[in-house]
Design a protein around this motif. Structure first.
Motif, PDB file in Angstrom:
ATOM      1  N   ARG A  10      39.157  49.260 -21.144  1.00 46.98           N
ATOM      2  CA  ARG A  10      39.101  48.104 -20.255  1.00 46.98           C
ATOM      3  C   ARG A  10      38.403  48.468 -18.942  1.00 46.98           C
ATOM      4  O   ARG A  10      37.551  47.718 -18.442  1.00 46.98           O
ATOM      5  CB  ARG A  10      40.508  47.584 -19.986  1.00 46.98           C
ATOM      6  CG  ARG A  10      40.527  46.388 -19.032  1.00 46.98           C
ATOM      7  CD  ARG A  10      41.848  45.649 -19.060  1.00 46.98           C
ATOM      8  NE  ARG A  10      42.991  46.504 -18.774  1.00 46.98           N
ATOM      9  CZ  ARG A  10      43.932  46.839 -19.646  1.00 46.98           C
ATOM     10  NH1 ARG A  10      43.876  46.417 -20.893  1.00 46.98           N
ATOM     11  NH2 ARG A  10      44.941  47.612 -19.299  1.00 46.98           N
ATOM     12  N   LEU A  11      38.742  49.622 -18.388  1.00 43.86           N
ATOM     13  CA  LEU A  11      38.163  50.034 -17.106  1.00 43.86           C
ATOM     14  C   LEU A  11      36.690  50.430 -17.249  1.00 43.86           C
ATOM     15  O   LEU A  11      35.944  50.390 -16.263  1.00 43.86           O
ATOM     16  CB  LEU A  11      38.969  51.188 -16.520  1.00 43.86           C
ATOM     17  CG  LEU A  11      40.374  50.793 -16.043  1.00 43.86           C
ATOM     18  CD1 LEU A  11      41.232  52.028 -15.804  1.00 43.86           C
ATOM     19  CD2 LEU A  11      40.296  49.942 -14.785  1.00 43.86           C
ATOM     20  N   ALA A  12      36.273  50.795 -18.445  1.00 39.46           N
ATOM     21  CA  ALA A  12      34.860  51.132 -18.665  1.00 39.46           C
ATOM     22  C   ALA A  12      33.966  49.903 -18.548  1.00 39.46           C
ATOM     23  O   ALA A  12      32.737  50.031 -18.487  1.00 39.46           O
ATOM     24  CB  ALA A  12      34.681  51.781 -20.037  1.00 39.46           C
ATOM     25  N   ALA A  13      34.569  48.710 -18.513  1.00 42.01           N
ATOM     26  CA  ALA A  13      33.819  47.463 -18.315  1.00 42.01           C
ATOM     27  C   ALA A  13      34.141  46.835 -16.964  1.00 42.01           C
ATOM     28  O   ALA A  13      33.876  45.653 -16.745  1.00 42.01           O
ATOM     29  CB  ALA A  13      34.147  46.486 -19.443  1.00 42.01           C
ATOM     30  N   ASP A  14      34.708  47.619 -16.044  1.00 45.16           N
ATOM     31  CA  ASP A  14      35.138  47.116 -14.732  1.00 45.16           C
ATOM     32  C   ASP A  14      33.936  46.667 -13.887  1.00 45.16           C
ATOM     33  O   ASP A  14      32.838  47.213 -14.030  1.00 45.16           O
ATOM     34  CB  ASP A  14      35.895  48.232 -14.000  1.00 45.16           C
ATOM     35  CG  ASP A  14      36.667  47.733 -12.806  1.00 45.16           C
ATOM     36  OD1 ASP A  14      37.823  47.315 -12.992  1.00 45.16           O
ATOM     37  OD2 ASP A  14      36.104  47.750 -11.688  1.00 45.16           O
ATOM     38  N   PRO A  15      34.109  45.708 -12.990  1.00 43.49           N
ATOM     39  CA  PRO A  15      33.009  45.299 -12.103  1.00 43.49           C
ATOM     40  C   PRO A  15      32.534  46.412 -11.167  1.00 43.49           C
ATOM     41  O   PRO A  15      31.377  46.400 -10.722  1.00 43.49           O
ATOM     42  CB  PRO A  15      33.608  44.131 -11.303  1.00 43.49           C
ATOM     43  CG  PRO A  15      34.756  43.640 -12.108  1.00 43.49           C
ATOM     44  CD  PRO A  15      35.299  44.838 -12.823  1.00 43.49           C
ATOM     45  N   SER A  16      33.406  47.361 -10.848  1.00 39.57           N
ATOM     46  CA  SER A  16      33.048  48.437  -9.907  1.00 39.57           C
ATOM     47  C   SER A  16      32.318  49.571 -10.622  1.00 39.57           C
ATOM     48  O   SER A  16      32.786  50.081 -11.639  1.00 39.57           O
ATOM     49  CB  SER A  16      34.315  48.982  -9.242  1.00 39.57           C
ATOM     50  OG  SER A  16      34.068  50.225  -8.629  1.00 39.57           O
TER      51      SER A  16
END
Length: 295
Positions: free
Chosen positions: A155-161
């Motif tokens: 999920r975090l690998a697709a984060d906006p940041s």
């Protein structure tokens, strides 16, 4: 006579270091004080940290958790973790703190001292509105073996940041050895990320999983201007189809090329040349070199 400036941290006493850490929280001097305190593992220091974590002041609680995160003691000439179970309990309690800075300190500490009981809380925090919190979670989850941690990193690998995607992709691709269709899909998605570091980590992660679907992309990206990511990926993949391109890159490199970059290039060449067929070798190298010169 000109006075010589003294270090800002004049005393190594615990109380002075603590005052310095609290006063200069988030500044380099404050973190230096915390690092010194982290190397003083003892029952007295555990008691001090416990008092800090119970303080009504959020900054003192955060400092206490930051010390707990890497509390160590030197034994037989080597630094070892100290009071791991006790400090983990303090860090777990910190996840429920009402102050965001304290929670971030707890998350950071649980990255150094992972505990399975924190996984669900970390997953909840992976959707936090503050990108600094999500970044801290991405860093922490890379240290967890639990399968649920993979879900959070994907999920975090697709984060906006950019920074969050970078660390999550590194956690998936390099810190973990798991090889699932979901992990590969997340890494393939990030191969074309707008951020250089995210693209590089995704490439290395797939190379470590011997994904030969990236060979053509690597051949395209292996140039005299490429980054170490591409060289590390080529070494990890160790595919003989990359050998001629790597030799052509070496031939086209200038005299002032960075020494470390060159060492990584040669490591990649060695890895890819080990099983390379030798027929038509010179013709292939010349063709690739000419292609570089034409562009």
């Amino acid at each position: 006579m000109k006075r010589i400036a003294r270090p800002r941290i004049r005393s190594s006493s615990v109380e002075r270091l603590l005052r310095h850490a609290v006063r200069h929280w988030h500044a380099p001097d404050g973190w230096r004080a915390i690092e010194l305190l982290q190397r003083r593992g003892s029952p007295a220091m555990v008691a001090t940290i416990t008092r800090l974590c119970a303080s009504p002041r959020a900054r003192r609680r955060a400092v206490g958790l930051s010390i707990a995160a890497q509390l160590m003691r030197k034994e037989h000439g080597e630094w070892t973790l100290y009071a791991e179970a006790q400090t983990q309990q303090l860090l777990l309690a910190g996840l429920s703190d009402p102050h965001q800075e304290v929670v971030r300190a707890a998350v950071g500490g649980l990255g150094h001292r992972p505990h399975a009981a924190s996984v669900q809380a970390l997953l909840r925090l992976s959707t936090h509105v503050d990108p600094r919190m999500r970044w801290q979670v991405a860093v922490a989850l890379g240290s967890y073996e639990e399968p649920e941690a993979i879900e959070g990193l994907i999920r975090l690998a697709a984060d906006p940041s950019d920074e969050v995607r970078d660390w999550a992709t590194f956690g998936l691709g390099t810190l973990r050895s798991d090889d699932t269709p979901e992990i590969r899909e997340a890494l393939r998605t990030n191969l074309n990320d707008p951020d250089l570091d995210v693209r590089g980590e995704a490439l290395v992660g797939l190379a470590r999983r011997r994904d030969d679907g990236i060979v053509d992309l690597l051949i395209e990206r292996l140039t005299p201007e490429c980054h170490v990511y591409e060289l590390d990926a080529a070494e990890a993949l160790s595919d003989p189809r990359l050998a001629a391109t790597l030799r052509a890159v070496e031939s086209a490199s200038s005299e002032g090329t960075d020494a470390y970059w060159l060492s990584r290039l040669r490591d990649a060449m060695e890895a890819c040349s080990a099983s390379e067929p030798h027929e038509h070798h010179e013709r292939i190298v010349a063709a690739v070199k000419n292609a570089f010169e034409e562009t």
